[in-house]
Design a protein around this motif. Structure first.
Motif, PDB file in Angstrom:
ATOM      1  N   ALA A 118       2.784   4.353   1.134  1.00 61.48           N
ATOM      2  CA  ALA A 118       3.196   4.874   2.437  1.00 61.48           C
ATOM      3  C   ALA A 118       3.340   6.380   2.308  1.00 61.48           C
ATOM      4  O   ALA A 118       3.799   6.869   1.294  1.00 61.48           O
ATOM      5  N   VAL A 119       2.930   7.101   3.312  1.00 61.66           N
ATOM      6  CA  VAL A 119       2.947   8.556   3.178  1.00 61.66           C
ATOM      7  C   VAL A 119       3.844   9.237   4.205  1.00 61.66           C
ATOM      8  O   VAL A 119       3.973  10.441   4.202  1.00 61.66           O
ATOM      9  N   ALA A 120       4.483   8.441   5.062  1.00 65.30           N
ATOM     10  CA  ALA A 120       5.305   9.057   6.098  1.00 65.30           C
ATOM     11  C   ALA A 120       6.539   9.711   5.480  1.00 65.30           C
ATOM     12  O   ALA A 120       7.093   9.203   4.522  1.00 65.30           O
TER      13      ALA A 120
ATOM     14  N   LEU B 296       0.854  -1.186   0.000  1.00 74.86           N
ATOM     15  CA  LEU B 296       0.000   0.000   0.000  1.00 74.86           C
ATOM     16  C   LEU B 296       0.888   1.233   0.000  1.00 74.86           C
ATOM     17  O   LEU B 296       2.022   1.195   0.444  1.00 74.86           O
TER      18      LEU B 296
ATOM     19  N   SER C 189      -3.711  12.751   3.578  1.00 72.69           N
ATOM     20  CA  SER C 189      -2.331  12.296   3.336  1.00 72.69           C
ATOM     21  C   SER C 189      -1.690  11.664   4.571  1.00 72.69           C
ATOM     22  O   SER C 189      -0.841  10.797   4.438  1.00 72.69           O
TER      23      SER C 189
ATOM     24  N   ARG D 224       5.618  17.286  14.162  1.00 69.45           N
ATOM     25  CA  ARG D 224       6.450  17.816  13.062  1.00 69.45           C
ATOM     26  C   ARG D 224       5.648  18.753  12.160  1.00 69.45           C
ATOM     27  O   ARG D 224       6.212  19.527  11.405  1.00 69.45           O
TER      28      ARG D 224
ATOM     29  N   LYS E  79      -4.917   6.599   6.154  1.00 67.00           N
ATOM     30  CA  LYS E  79      -4.511   5.204   5.963  1.00 67.00           C
ATOM     31  C   LYS E  79      -4.705   4.365   7.234  1.00 67.00           C
ATOM     32  O   LYS E  79      -4.863   3.158   7.143  1.00 67.00           O
TER      33      LYS E  79
END
Lengths: 286, 130
Positions: free
Chosen positions: A16-18, A14, B62, B112, B66
């Motif tokens: 990843a957005v980190a 999937l 964003s 952050r 998830k």
């Protein structure tokens, strides 16, 4: 069949957005997400004044074991012009986040065991009296020196107004009789934007982080200080070019005569979301 | 010394395996209910600001979606933020959760992200119909 299933698991990741740390040497308090596996390919190019140009490589597999523990395995190698390409050893790194919630300063403990040989040129940290001429010696002379060492780091990291400020204090101990070696790393970084543009573009500001880091040696337990040590100042740029892939680049400029004139570092990272749970399900269903 | 290092490595490797065998945490009180009163009492400067809520939504999509929305496997990793109690929660308490996180509960910190944007995410969460 199982190999095919494993491959499908790798590519069905999937997005990843980190954001990942943009630094190469400095660590901050960001841990690998639980269950995620990060595959990282790292290279450093250097050209000692009295030796051959070299490229140090590292392949890294990092896994988020828990919210407070990330573990990584590194395989090191290097190529030196007019000499040879050699495997130089492995490292096992563990990072432990000490506080469960965010604070003004967030401490992380780092523990690494390394089994490397004297020809290692990955330069992932600069400690003790690491200087340019160490990388100028021929591979065939350095390779027989096998070193087992432990490395400890105290990582302190803060976030303020979108900026990350991180300080690392490094202590490294070869397991034979050599003294403790010390080093430092300090980094500051910030993404260009925090608000997604919504258009799914790669070159959007939110996908780019800029920063600068400085790192160097602080001597050893028998001669602590800046004498015969090397130091660098390195701007860093990190670009998330796909939702689960990231590239970083950093030219590091030597700050004294013991340092390389320049070290060019770059890396590519691919993250597989929820690798651990997917793998567990795969084997449970057998 | 080498033996000690190898023993430590073995213990860590075993712990890595067992970390995944631990039972999942039982349902507990929502994290925002633990917010200190000085945080919970804070008002959202973007409350009712639909433009700010739109920016908050983009950040939510964003960074939060998830875990907090049902994924293609039909599972939700984090808390359901569509509940009525989220809309009615003190905005400062939600802000506190976003800022501080708690890895014991699987919630990362988003300190952050600058404060302004964290408030805009709260504005989005509380702007939604449960």
């Amino acid at each position: 069949m199982r190999l095919l299933l494993l491959l499908s698991l790798l590519f069905s990741a999937l997005p990843a957005v980190a954001q990942h740390r943009p630094y190469f040497v400095t660590y901050n308090d960001e841990m690998e997400e639980v269950g995620n596996l990060e595959i990282n390919s790292y290279s450093v190019l250097g050209s000692p004044r009295s030796g051959n140009t070299f490229a140090g490589y590292q392949a890294e597999l990092e896994y988020g074991a828990t919210g407070w523990w990330s573990s990584a395995l590194y395989l090191d190698g290097q190529s030196t012009a007019n000499e040879s390409t050699v495997f130089t050893g492995y490292r096992w790194e563990n990072r432990f986040r000490l506080l469960p919630t965010q604070h003004l300063v967030n401490p992380v403990l780092y523990f690494e065991f390394a089994h490397i040989n004297g020809a290692n040129k990955s330069l992932r940290e600069i400690v003790g009296h690491d200087v340019e001429k160490d990388q100028a010696e021929a591979n065939q002379l350095r390779r027989p020196e096998v070193e087992k060492e432990v490395e400890l780091k105290l990582i302190l990291s803060s976030h303020a107004k979108g900026w990350n400020v991180s300080e690392n204090f490094i202590a490294e101990k070869p397991l034979h009789n050599d003294p403790w070696e010390f080093g430092y790393a300090f980094g500051v970084s910030r993404p260009l934007s925090f608000v997604p543009s919504g258009s799914g573009c790669s070159f959007c500001k939110e996908n780019i982080q800029l920063g600068v880091e400085t790192y160097g040696g602080l001597g050893d337990s028998s001669q602590f200080g800046l004498r015969d040590t090397s130091h660098y100042l390195a701007p860093v740029i990190s670009w998330r070019f796909a939702q689960n892939a990231n590239a970083r680049l950093s030219p590091g400029f030597g700050l004294n005569d013991q340092s390389h004139r320049m070290l060019l570092r770059f890396s590519f990272t691919y993250e597989i979301e929820q690798f651990g749970p997917k793998l567990a399900r795969l084997f449970r269903s057998r | 010394m080498t033996l000690k290092i190898y023993s430590t490595s073995l213990v860590l490797a075993a712990a890595l395996v067992f970390a995944h065998l631990l039972p999942a945490q039982a349902e507990r009180k929502p994290l925002y209910t633990f917010a200190p009163s000085r945080y919970a009492a804070r008002m959202n400067p973007y409350q009712g600001d639909s433009q700010a809520a739109k920016v908050g939504e983009r950040i939510y999509r964003s960074q939060c979606e998830k875990c907090h929305e049902v994924n293609p496997s039909g599972l939700r990793k984090g808390a359901d933020l569509h509940r009525k109690e989220i809309v009615q929660a003190p905005p400062g308490a939600l802000f506190w959760v976003i800022e501080k996180g708690d890895f014991r509960r699987g919630m990362p910190s988003f300190a952050r992200i600058p404060e302004k944007y964290r408030w805009q995410v709260v504005a989005f969460l509380q702007d939604r119909k449960p």
